[in-house]
Design an enzyme around this catalytic site. Structure first.
Site, PDB file in Angstrom:
ATOM      1  N   ARG A   1     -63.933   8.393 -15.159  1.00 52.98           N
ATOM      2  CA  ARG A   1     -64.969   9.347 -15.317  1.00 52.98           C
ATOM      3  C   ARG A   1     -66.077   8.813 -14.934  1.00 52.98           C
ATOM      4  NH1 ARG A   1     -68.047   7.016 -17.916  1.00 52.98           N
ATOM      5  NH2 ARG A   1     -69.432   8.453 -17.868  1.00 52.98           N
ATOM      6  N   GLY A   2     -67.085   9.711 -14.694  1.00 47.51           N
ATOM      7  CA  GLY A   2     -68.424   9.642 -14.205  1.00 47.51           C
ATOM      8  C   GLY A   2     -68.240   9.827 -12.534  1.00 47.51           C
ATOM      9  N   ALA A   3     -69.403  10.878 -12.216  1.00 49.66           N
ATOM     10  CA  ALA A   3     -69.037  11.653 -10.982  1.00 49.66           C
ATOM     11  C   ALA A   3     -68.915  10.746  -9.762  1.00 49.66           C
ATOM     12  CB  ALA A   3     -70.345  12.594 -11.022  1.00 49.66           C
TER      13      ALA A   3
ATOM     14  N   ARG B   1     -60.751  18.461 -12.641  1.00 49.53           N
ATOM     15  CA  ARG B   1     -62.187  18.677 -13.392  1.00 49.53           C
ATOM     16  C   ARG B   1     -63.173  19.304 -12.402  1.00 49.53           C
ATOM     17  NH1 ARG B   1     -64.905  14.072 -16.855  1.00 49.53           N
ATOM     18  NH2 ARG B   1     -65.272  16.020 -18.135  1.00 49.53           N
TER      19      ARG B   1
ATOM     20  N   GLN C   1     -69.119   8.752 -25.358  1.00 48.12           N
ATOM     21  CA  GLN C   1     -69.018   7.887 -24.116  1.00 48.12           C
ATOM     22  C   GLN C   1     -70.364   7.049 -24.284  1.00 48.12           C
ATOM     23  OE1 GLN C   1     -68.578  11.255 -23.826  1.00 48.12           O
ATOM     24  NE2 GLN C   1     -67.705  11.865 -22.307  1.00 48.12           N
TER      25      GLN C   1
ATOM     26  N   ASP D   1     -73.659  15.458 -13.139  1.00 46.83           N
ATOM     27  CA  ASP D   1     -72.330  16.054 -12.358  1.00 46.83           C
ATOM     28  C   ASP D   1     -72.484  16.779 -11.131  1.00 46.83           C
ATOM     29  OD1 ASP D   1     -70.117  14.311 -13.901  1.00 46.83           O
ATOM     30  OD2 ASP D   1     -71.717  14.854 -15.324  1.00 46.83           O
TER      31      ASP D   1
END
Length: 365
Positions: A58-60, A103, A212, A253
């Protein structure tokens, strides 16, 4: 900008990598942190999709790097079956669309997939066979990873110019090395400053419902020796009121053309509080998160996740009755009027954002 040539390498710079034989993508499974360090090896499109949708990666920016490696692995596997060039591209595009559907909010996912598809199409058009095209995809994935490392360093330099030694900084969600490749975006200036001998006190929102901030941000900062205090999301107002916060740093994001920014749910609330208390609110992220096809935040798709995450995920027993409905959007949009500046690898954008963002993308100051 701050000179970082002599600073040490940040941790977790290989949280995503291509396996040595090129047949799998290896990731640090973020769902297992902070209790365990577990690496997953992903070979199939279904495993890759699930890794994104379940937030193992995760994390753009990290999702973009991961997607690039996934496209190579899939491309190489397809090329090994020796299909005609047009069939190779068709199958690669099908996988890319499948991966993008995992996503919808983080634009880096579609950006990386489309860049890899473009590279493959260029190679086939040039007369290369699928095997040669796959090798070109391998180098393109490595290049995306290298670019992200350089991007993080530059964002860290620019962001560090906005704060001073001893400042209190509040951050929401996770935008550190785990979410990128090295240093991170929102955490980058803090980690870079620490390496240079500066001291900050960071308040990390736990970031409900997936925690998170608690599981990842507090973990990264503690391991880096940064003075960090974990707070519940609803405590941000109090620490601001107490005068303990001089700046808010958050990642992103997707950034619309007018500066409206999608980030983890709860970010817009932090921005509202910061505006009330007169605290600068900074968004840090690469230019690859800017989506000019979105004129404003109204055009950004918002992922809605399973309500069980709210009631059950981190509880021994459910926190609410089974029949209670849940609304669980993964992101919200912060209005550009609440943002002090947007920091990218190219510099610092200030209002009016529509003009400053376009100027920066064109290469202006």
């Amino acid at each position: 900008m701050v000179d970082i040539k002599n600073t040490r390498k940040a941790p977790f710079s290989e949280n995503i990598r291509l396996r040595e034989d090129g047949k799998a993508v290896v990731i640090l499974d973020q769902t297992m942190l902070p209790s365990g360090t577990v690496y997953a090896q992903l070979k199939t499109p279904e495993e890759m999709y699930e890794a994104i949708s379940s937030l193992k990666v995760r994390g753009a920016p990290a999702i973009g790097i991961f997607a690039a490696y996934c496209m190579y692995v899939t491309g190489a596997e397809t090329a090994g079956q020796n299909p005609p060039g047009d069939e190779f591209l068709e199958r690669l595009e099908k996988h890319g669309e499948y991966l993008k559907s995992s996503r919808p909010t983080a634009v880096n996912l579609s950006w990386a997939v489309d860049r890899m598809l473009k590279k493959a199409a260029e190679e086939i058009k040039r007369g290369s066979g699928p095997s040669q095209a796959a090798e070109a995809l391998r180098e393109e994935a490595f290049q995306i990873h290298r670019e992200d490392i350089a991007m993080c360093r530059k964002i860290s330099q620019h962001g560090l110019s906005l704060i001073k030694d001893g400042d209190g900084i509040l951050t929401h969600c996770n935008a550190g090395p785990l979410a990128t490749s090295q240093y991170g975006t929102a955490l980058g200036p803090i980690l870079l400053g620490k390496e240079m001998g500066m001291e900050f006190h960071v308040f990390a929102d736990e970031t409900r419902p997936l925690l998170q901030g608690a599981r990842l941000t507090a973990y990264e900062l503690q391991k880096a020796g940064v003075d960090v205090t974990l707070i519940c999301d609803n405590m941000a107002s109090l620490v601001m009121k107490n005068g303990w916060v001089q700046a808010c740093f958050v990642g992103c994001d997707r950034i619309a053309a007018n500066g409206d920014t999608a980030n983890k749910i709860g970010t817009s609330g932090v921005a509202v509080l910061a505006a009330y208390y007169g605290i600068p609110f900074y968004v840090l992220g690469p230019t690859s998160t800017i989506d000019l096809s979105c004129s404003s935040g109204k055009d950004i798709p918002i992922e809605v996740r399973d309500g069980a995450e709210i009631k059950e995920l981190f509880y021994e027993r459910p926190s609410a009755l089974p029949e209670v409905k849940c609304y669980n959007p993964a992101f919200d949009v912060t209005d550009s009027s609440l943002i002090t500046a947007i920091v990218t690898e190219k510099g610092i954008c200030r209002p009016p954002f529509e003009a400053s963002i376009r100027s920066q993308l064109r290469g202006g100051a």
